[in-house]
Design an enzyme around this catalytic site. Structure first.
Site, short mmCIF file in Angstrom:
data_model
loop_
_atom_site.label_atom_id
_atom_site.label_comp_id
_atom_site.label_asym_id
_atom_site.label_seq_id
_atom_site.Cartn_x
_atom_site.Cartn_y
_atom_site.Cartn_z
N GLU A 272 0.79 -1.23 0.00
CA GLU A 272 0.00 0.00 0.00
C GLU A 272 0.82 1.28 0.00
O GLU A 272 0.52 2.21 0.75
CB GLU A 272 -0.94 -0.03 1.21
CG GLU A 272 -0.24 0.00 2.60
CD GLU A 272 0.19 -1.35 3.16
OE1 GLU A 272 0.37 -2.30 2.38
OE2 GLU A 272 0.36 -1.46 4.39
N HIS A 296 -8.12 -4.29 -0.97
CA HIS A 296 -7.39 -4.39 0.30
C HIS A 296 -6.37 -3.26 0.40
O HIS A 296 -6.31 -2.55 1.41
CB HIS A 296 -6.71 -5.77 0.38
CG HIS A 296 -5.80 -5.94 1.56
ND1 HIS A 296 -6.19 -6.58 2.71
CD2 HIS A 296 -4.52 -5.53 1.77
CE1 HIS A 296 -5.19 -6.58 3.59
NE2 HIS A 296 -4.16 -5.94 3.04
N GLU A 297 -5.59 -3.08 -0.64
CA GLU A 297 -4.54 -2.04 -0.59
C GLU A 297 -5.16 -0.64 -0.51
O GLU A 297 -4.65 0.23 0.19
CB GLU A 297 -3.60 -2.15 -1.79
CG GLU A 297 -2.92 -3.52 -1.98
CD GLU A 297 -2.30 -4.09 -0.71
OE1 GLU A 297 -1.92 -3.33 0.19
OE2 GLU A 297 -2.20 -5.34 -0.61
N HIS A 300 -6.01 0.28 3.00
CA HIS A 300 -4.87 0.73 3.80
C HIS A 300 -4.68 2.26 3.74
O HIS A 300 -3.97 2.82 4.58
CB HIS A 300 -3.57 0.08 3.32
CG HIS A 300 -3.30 -1.28 3.90
ND1 HIS A 300 -3.27 -1.51 5.26
CD2 HIS A 300 -3.02 -2.47 3.31
CE1 HIS A 300 -2.98 -2.80 5.46
NE2 HIS A 300 -2.83 -3.40 4.29
N GLU A 319 -3.37 -4.63 9.54
CA GLU A 319 -3.89 -5.68 8.65
C GLU A 319 -5.25 -6.24 9.06
O GLU A 319 -6.08 -6.54 8.22
CB GLU A 319 -2.86 -6.82 8.52
CG GLU A 319 -1.54 -6.40 7.88
CD GLU A 319 -1.67 -5.82 6.46
OE1 GLU A 319 -2.71 -6.01 5.81
OE2 GLU A 319 -0.70 -5.18 6.02
N ASP A 409 10.04 -9.75 9.71
CA ASP A 409 9.91 -10.67 8.56
C ASP A 409 9.70 -12.11 9.03
O ASP A 409 9.06 -12.90 8.35
CB ASP A 409 11.15 -10.61 7.66
CG ASP A 409 11.17 -9.36 6.79
OD1 ASP A 409 10.11 -8.73 6.61
OD2 ASP A 409 12.27 -9.01 6.31
N TYR A 417 -3.96 -10.83 10.31
CA TYR A 417 -5.08 -10.66 9.38
C TYR A 417 -6.32 -11.39 9.90
O TYR A 417 -7.39 -10.82 10.02
CB TYR A 417 -4.74 -11.26 8.01
CG TYR A 417 -3.62 -10.57 7.25
CD1 TYR A 417 -3.91 -9.74 6.17
CD2 TYR A 417 -2.29 -10.77 7.58
CE1 TYR A 417 -2.89 -9.13 5.45
CE2 TYR A 417 -1.27 -10.16 6.86
CZ TYR A 417 -1.57 -9.34 5.80
OH TYR A 417 -0.56 -8.73 5.10
N1 BES Z 1 1.13 -4.43 3.71
C1 BES Z 1 0.88 -5.73 3.22
C2 BES Z 1 2.11 -6.39 2.67
C3 BES Z 1 3.25 -6.48 3.65
C4 BES Z 1 3.04 -6.87 4.96
C5 BES Z 1 4.53 -6.21 3.26
C6 BES Z 1 4.10 -6.96 5.85
C7 BES Z 1 5.59 -6.29 4.14
C8 BES Z 1 5.37 -6.67 5.45
C9 BES Z 1 -0.21 -5.73 2.15
O1 BES Z 1 -1.21 -4.82 2.37
C10 BES Z 1 -0.86 -7.10 2.14
O2 BES Z 1 -1.45 -7.46 3.12
N2 BES Z 1 -0.76 -7.81 1.03
C11 BES Z 1 -1.34 -9.12 0.85
C12 BES Z 1 -2.59 -9.07 0.03
C13 BES Z 1 -3.85 -8.96 0.80
C14 BES Z 1 -5.04 -9.07 -0.14
C15 BES Z 1 -4.01 -9.91 1.95
C16 BES Z 1 -0.36 -10.00 0.11
O3 BES Z 1 0.72 -9.50 -0.24
O4 BES Z 1 -0.65 -11.15 -0.12
ZN ZN Z 2 -2.49 -5.42 3.95
#
Ligand code: BES
Ligand code: ZN
Length: 645
Positions: A272, A296-297, A300, A319, A409, A417
Site C-alpha cells: 500500500e 485491500h490495498e 490501507h 492488517e 519478517d 489478518y
Molecule cells: N502491507 C501488506 C504487505 C506487507 C506486509 C509487506 C508486511 C511487508 C510486510 C499488504 O497490504 C498485504 O497485506 N498484502 C497481501 C494481500 C492482501 C489481499 C491480503 C499479500 O501480499 O498477499
Molecule cells: Zn495489507
C-alpha cells in the site's frame, strides 16, 4: 564501538523519537544501475523534544555514511555507527550542535550497498521488455533503513520530498505525488512530494521502462509496456473500489491513487505505498478475478497509512482492520443499493441466479464482488492449519506478539489478518451489528488519522465511544485475544453458503472409489467462478493426499494444468506435490522460479522439502535462484528449507 540499545518503545528500532524526532525528509538521489547503488543525500528536519537531548539516533543497514552536517550552518556533525545487527542494522548516532536550537536540518551524505535489503535490482534480461534495467523497493517492515538513514519506526510520521536522477530512457516513480521531470544530459531528474505525514516504511521507489494508462479520474496504472493493456483491463474497477472505501472510511486524502505492476520477483501480492500501490503481476488473471487485492490495498489508505500501528507488535491494527473493512466493502459494494451484510446470502443467490440480460445495470455494479467473495467468508481454516504447523503454544501466534529480538519478517503471518479481523467481527456482534459498529469505525479513523497508535489506544477509544457497553467489553477476554497463542477464544459464525458447491465437489472427489466408473464430467466446473474453483482446490488440500490417478483424471476432464490463474495454479500444484506426482514437481520447480511472491513460494518450497525425494532438488533450485530473489524472499525460504541451521 559502543553497544547499541534498541528503543524501549519499538523493539525493532534504535531510534529515540522521544528525544529528537524527524519531522520531514528531503531526498536527493542518483540511481546507478551498473553499481546497483543509490547515492546522494537525505536531509532530515529534526525537532528536539527534550531540551537536553544531544543526539539524533537513526536506523541504518548496510549504508555507507560519507558526511553529516547541519545544512543551514554547514557545520560538520560528529557521528558514530554502531555494530551491525544481522536483522536490525546499525545505530547511527549523530551529535547535535550544542546551540540548543529547537529545530535543525541534518544533511547526511551516503550511499546504499548493492545488497540493500530494501531494493531489488534487475538486469534487462530479468524484465518483460529485456532492454532496460529495473529497480524497485519494498520497505515494510524494517527495510527502509537500508535505503534511507531514518527513524525506522512506524511511530514517527513525516512528509517527504525527493529529487531522483536516473538514465533518461527510464521513469522514476515514488510513493508520492509526481511534481515533474527535467532532462539533464543523458539523465532525467524526477521530483516528488508527499505532503501527508507518513511512516518510513511507506517510502518507495521504482525505476524502469514504465508506461501508464488512465484507469480512473485519480488513477493511472503503470507497468512495462508489455503488460500495460492487460493491467488496464484487470484493474478497471479501481475507482469503484475507491468510492466504496470512501463511503465507509471518509475522504481519500492522498490525492492520486496509482497502481504499479512490478516484475514477477515482487515478494507480496500488493503493498500500500501511498499514491502508488505496488502490485504483483500474478494478479493479471485476465478476468479480474484477483483484482480484489486492490480493494485491500486501497483500504490501507485509512487503516495503516492514516491510522498506523505504532510498532510491529500492533501490526493487526494495520492488517486486521484492513481485512475487516475490506470485507464490509465487498459485502456492501459501494452503491447505495447494496444490501447490508446480514443479507449476504440472499444477495449472493440473487447474483448467481439472475442473469445479466435481465438486470444489466445491477449486474454491472455487482461485478467486482461477485467473483471474489467466495473464499473470504469462511472461517479461516487456514488459520487453524497455520497455528498447527507453528505450534499452538508458539508466541508468534499471539495477535499482539512480543517482538523483542525478533525480525518482523520472521513474525509475518496470517495471524494479524485472520485473528485481527475476527476480533473486530466479534466486537461488532457485541455492540449489536454493523449499524452500531460502522459509525465507530469512522470515528476511530477520524480520531486517529495522522497518528500512530497501540492496541491499548484502540481499546480505550472503544470504551469511550460505546459508553454504555462497559460491562460487555469488560467481559471480553482481552488477554486471550491479544496475548495468548493459538486460535481465537471465540469462533464467530461465518456464512459459508457460498462455498457449498465447492465443498460438494470436493467431497465427491474424495469419496470416489477409483475402481468404479468415473462419475465426473467436463462440465462440472462450468458454473463455477474462478474463485469457486480456487476454493474447491483449497478444500481438497485439507484432505488426505489424493491418488495420482485421481489427479490425472481431474486434469484430463478439467484441464487443470493449463489454467493460468495464479491462485488456482498454486493450489493445483500443491495438490500434486502432496500426492507425490512427479510431473507436477517439475511444474512446481518452474513456478517458484518464474515468480517471487512469498505466499506462493513458501508453501511450495515447504511441500517440496517435505517430499524427501524432492528435497535436494528444492534446495538446488533455491541456491540457483536466490540471487535473483528479493532479499526478504530469499531470507524466509532459506528458513523454510532449513538451510544455515
Ligand atoms: N502491507 C501488506 C504487505 C506487507 C506486509 C509487506 C508486511 C511487508 C510486510 C499488504 O497490504 C498485504 O497485506 N498484502 C497481501 C494481500 C492482501 C489481499 C491480503 C499479500 O501480499 O498477499
Ligand atoms: Zn495489507
Amino acid at each position: 564501538m559502543t553497544m547499541s540499545r534498541l528503543s524501549p518503545a519499538d523493539p525493532n528500532s534504535y531510534s529515540r523519537p522521544d528525544q529528537v524526532v524527524v519531522s520531514s525528509i528531503h531526498l536527493n538521489w542518483d540511481v546507478d544501475f551498473p553499481s546497483k547503488i543509490i547515492s546522494g543525500t537525505a536531509t532530515l528536519t529534526v525537532d528536539r523534544k527534550q531540551d537536553d537531548a544531544v543526539h539524533l539516533i537513526l536506523d541504518t543497514r548496510d549504508l555507507t555514511i560519507k558526511s553529516v552536517k547541519d545544512e543551514e550552518t554547514g557545520q560538520v556533525l560528529q557521528y558514530t555507527l554502531g555494530e551491525p545487527h544481522p536483522n536490525f542494522g546499525s545505530e547511527l548516532k549523530i551529535a547535535l550542535s550544542s546551540d540548543a536550537k529547537k529545530q535543525l536540518k541534518v544533511q547526511i551524505e551516503y550511499e546504499t550497498s548493492a545488497s540493500s535489503s530494501a531494493l531489488q535490482w534487475l538486469a534487462p534480461e530479468q524484465t518483460a521488455g529485456k532492454q532496460h534495467p529495473y529497480v524497485f523497493s519494498q520497505c515494510q517492515a524494517i527495510h527502509c533503513r537500508s535505503l534511507v538513514p531514518c527513524q525506522d519506526t512506524p511511530t514517527v510520521k513525516m512528509p517527504y520530498t525527493a529529487e531522483v536522477s536516473a538514465p533518461s530512457e527510464l521513469v522514476v516513480l515514488m510513493s508520492a505525488l509526481r511534481e515533474g521531470q527535467q532532462e539533464k544530459g543523458n539523465r532525467k531528474v524526477f521530483r516528488f512530494r508527499q505532503p501527508v505525514p507518513m511512516p518510513s516504511y511507506l517510502i518507495a521507489i521504482a525505476v524502469g521502462a514504465l508506461e501508464s494508462r488512465k484507469i480512473g479520474p485519480r488513477s493511472l496504472v503503470w507497468s512495462e509496456k508489455e503488460l500495460v493493456e492487460k493491467a488496464e483491463y484487470e484493474f478497471s474497477e479501481t475507482e469503484t473500489m475507491l468510492k466504496t472505501a470512501e463511503e465507509l472510511c471518509g475522504d481519500y486524502v492522498w490525492g492520486q491513487y496509482d497502481l504499479l505492476i512490478l516484475p514477477p520477483s515482487f515478494p507480496y501480492g500488493g503493498m500500500e505505498n501511498p499514491c502508488l500501490t505496488f502490485v504483483t503481476p500474478t494478479l493479471l488473471a485476465g478476468d479480474r478475478s484477483l483484482a480484489d487485492v486492490i480493494a485491500h490495498e486501497i483500504t490501507h489508505s485509512w487503516t495503516g497509512n492514516l491510522v498506523t500501528n505504532s510498532n510491529w507488535q500492533d501490526f493487526w491494527l494495520n492488517e486486521g482492520f484492513t481485512k475487516f473493512i475490506y470485507k464490509v466493502e465487498v459485502m456492501q459494494g459501494g452503491k447505495s443499493i447494496w444490501r447490508k451484510r446480514e443479507k449476504l446470502r440472499e444477495w449472493f443467490l440473487y447474483d448467481l441466479e439472475w442473469e445479466s440480460e435481465y438486470h444489466p445495470n445491477l449486474r454491472d455494479s455487482l461485478k467486482y464482488q461477485n467473483d471474489s467473495v467466495i473464499s473470504k467468508f469462511l472461517m479461516p481454516s487456514i488459520l487453524l492449519q497455520y497455528i498447527r504447523t507453528r505450534g499452538e503454544k508458539d508466541s508468534l501466534t499471539c495477535l499482539v506478539p512480543d517482538l523483542t529480538g525478533v525480525d518482523p519478517d520472521d513474525a509475518f503471518s496470517i495471524v494479524p489478518y485472520e485473528k485481527g479481523h475476527t476480533l473486530l467481527w466479534y466486537l461488532e456482534t457485541l455492540v449489536g451489528g454493523p449499524d452500531e459498529f460502522e459509525p465507530f469505525l469512522k470515528a476511530y479513523l477520524d480520531k486517529f488519522k495522522y497518528q500512530s497508535i497501540t492496541s491499548d489506544t484502540f481499546r480505550s477509544f472503544l470504551f469511550e465511544f460505546f459508553v454504555d457497553k462497559k460491562k460487555v467489553f469488560d467481559a471480553v477476554d482481552w488477554q486471550a485475544w491479544w496475548h495468548t497463542p493459538g486460535m481465537p477464544p471465540v469462533k464467530p459464525e461465518f456464512d459459508d453458503s457460498l462455498a457449498v458447491a465447492c465443498k460438494d465437489l470436493c467431497k465427491r472427489w474424495v469419496e470416489w472409489d477409483i475402481t468404479k466408473d468415473c462419475p465426473f464430467r467436463k462440465e462440472d466446473l462450468n458454473n463455477m467462478s474462478a474463485n469457486q474453483i480456487r476454493e474447491w482446490l483449497a478444500q481438497m488440500l485439507e484432505e488426505e493426499p489424493m491418488p495420482v490417478r485421481k489427479l490425472e483424471k481431474m486434469d484430463e476432464l478439467y484441464s487443470m494444468s493449463s489454467r493460468n490463474n495464479s491462485e488456482i495454479k498454486f493450489r493445483w500444484l500443491r495438490l500434486g506435490l502432496k500426492a507425490h506426482w512427479n510431473d507436477q514437481a517439475d511444474e512446481a520447480l518452474k513456478f517458484v522460479t518464474e515468480q517471487g511472491r512469498m505466499k506462493f513460494l513458501r508453501p511450495i518450497y515447504r511441500d517440496l522439502y517435505e517430499w524427501k525425494d524432492m528435497r535436494k532438488q528444492a534446495v538446488s533450485t533455491y541456491e540457483a535462484n536466490k540471487s535473483s530473489m528479493m532479499h526478504v524472499a530469499a531470507y524466509v525460504v532459506a528458513k523454510d528449507l532449513h538451510l544455515n541451521e
